[in-house]
Design an enzyme around this catalytic site. Structure first.
Site, PDB file in Angstrom:
ATOM      1  N   CYS A  14       0.812  -1.223   0.000  1.00 58.81           N
ATOM      2  CA  CYS A  14       0.000   0.000   0.000  1.00 58.81           C
ATOM      3  C   CYS A  14       0.842   1.268   0.000  1.00 58.81           C
ATOM      4  O   CYS A  14       0.305   2.366  -0.165  1.00 58.81           O
ATOM      5  CB  CYS A  14      -0.942  -0.019   1.197  1.00 58.81           C
ATOM      6  SG  CYS A  14      -2.250  -1.266   1.061  1.00 58.81           S
ATOM      7  N   ASP A  71      -8.940  -3.700  -4.867  1.00 59.21           N
ATOM      8  CA  ASP A  71      -7.668  -3.299  -4.291  1.00 59.21           C
ATOM      9  C   ASP A  71      -6.562  -4.182  -4.853  1.00 59.21           C
ATOM     10  O   ASP A  71      -6.722  -5.401  -4.916  1.00 59.21           O
ATOM     11  CB  ASP A  71      -7.691  -3.426  -2.764  1.00 59.21           C
ATOM     12  CG  ASP A  71      -6.770  -2.430  -2.078  1.00 59.21           C
ATOM     13  OD1 ASP A  71      -5.607  -2.319  -2.511  1.00 59.21           O
ATOM     14  OD2 ASP A  71      -7.203  -1.766  -1.129  1.00 59.21           O
ATOM     15  N   SER A 144      -6.423 -10.348 -16.259  1.00 56.44           N
ATOM     16  CA  SER A 144      -4.963 -10.316 -16.222  1.00 56.44           C
ATOM     17  C   SER A 144      -4.427  -9.581 -17.430  1.00 56.44           C
ATOM     18  O   SER A 144      -5.015  -9.636 -18.518  1.00 56.44           O
ATOM     19  CB  SER A 144      -4.396 -11.742 -16.186  1.00 56.44           C
ATOM     20  OG  SER A 144      -4.819 -12.475 -17.327  1.00 56.44           O
TER      21      SER A 144
END
Length: 334
Positions: A14, A71, A144
């Site tokens: 993060c 996320d 992907s």
């Protein structure tokens, strides 16, 4: 040959987020746009107007609302399987931070297929699936792409009771502040990237689900919360204080730290993301005489951190309290 995944990423976990000040400015351009969807199929309960909550929430009926989030991030550890587990726990946390239950997820994968073997990508996906399944969340498919820098995460859909939802703008004066995981993953991940040293306690914290803490918070009547990730404890505390129109007072000595975190910070293993967090939040925080290293730890960019909750939750440390709005949105007491 052992592949060190962190060496393929400019940032880590993060800490690779867009800096909070730049993100605020970016989101403001969307918030100022008053356009609405044509004939919306569902009522938006939580969106940009809530101050930057962890997920979007739309009403399904009187007792159910859908939580949706996404996320993903660059490698935070060298082990592919552990990275997958950490990224999945982090994505699921957005649903838990709203007081919800994750139901289904799809994978988000970017992979440098010409430089890293696909067998490693399979290990990343295996780790993510294992953690999602442990959470009772279905995983099927995803998207992907080829990318020079590896990235992985999930898009997650869950369910929440609108009357018992956690959100940023519901913190009330008189409530205790609870933090459900120790800080320090940022500095330990920075040390891991620089030296290769593995910190099992940090991996255990990052792969741990926020499920039980979320359930306990909802059961205790808590209605305000967020998870502590890339903006650090101070950044997320400021966002809650701003959204709720209150001041959050943090007791620095009560904030739990991972065992090796302070030493890593003293030795200079502080990410650029953590330093940007502190630069952004410093004008909004009353620090008193708190030393610089302690400020950096409170601003440390966490990956898959715990929940910051406006309410006391059994089994987790109280780290401060919610006060009526004062001169500073956040006050740190040393």
């Amino acid at each position: 040959m052992t592949v060190r995944l962190t060496q393929f990423a400019g940032g880590g976990g993060c800490a690779c987020k867009i800096p909070p000040g730049e993100l605020d400015a970016l989101v403001a351009t969307l918030s100022s746009d008053t356009s609405q969807p044509v004939a919306p199929a569902a009522e938006l309960l939580v969106g940009l107007d809530g101050g930057g909550d962890d997920a979007a929430v739309v009403r399904l009926d009187g007792e159910r609302a859908i939580v949706t989030t996404a996320d993903f991030f660059t490698p935070v550890v060298d082990d592919a399987y552990d990275w997958g587990r950490i990224a999945a726990a982090n994505a699921l946390s957005d649903v838990y931070a709203m007081g919800g239950t994750p139901w289904a997820a799809v994978n988000l994968l970017a992979w440098p297929r010409e430089t890293l073997p696909m067998e490693l990508a399979a290990e990343v996906l295996r780790g993510g699936r294992e953690v999602a399944h442990a959470a009772g969340c279905q995983v099927s498919g995803g998207h992907s792409v080829t990318d020079p820098e590896p990235k992985y995460g999930m898009s997650v859909v869950g369910m929440v009771d609108p009357a018992r939802m956690l959100r940023l703008d519901a913190a009330e004066p008189g409530r205790a502040l609870t933090l459900t995981k120790p800080l320090g993953t940022g500095v330990l991940n920075a040390r891991h990237k620089a030296t290769g040293t593995v910190f099992p306690e940090a991996v255990a914290v990052m792969t741990g689900l926020n499920r039980d803490a979320s359930l306990a918070a909802v059961a205790a009547g808590v209605r305000a919360g967020t998870d502590v990730t890339g903006f650090g404890l101070l950044g997320h505390a400021y966002r809650m204080a701003r959204a709720s129109g209150v001041t959050l007072a943090l007791d620095a000595a009560a904030v739990p730290l991972l065992a090796d975190a302070r030493a890593a910070a003293v030795d200079g293993f502080v990410s650029g993301g953590s330093r940007r967090n502190l630069d952004w939040v410093a004008p909004r925080v009353e620090f008193g005489a708190l030393p610089e290293v302690e400020r950096l730890l409170l601003a440390d960019a966490q990956t898959s951190g715990g929940l910051l909750l406006a309410g006391e939750v059994p089994g987790h440390p109280v780290v401060g309290e919610v006060l009526p709005r004062g001169e500073a949105p956040v006050v740190v007491r040393s």
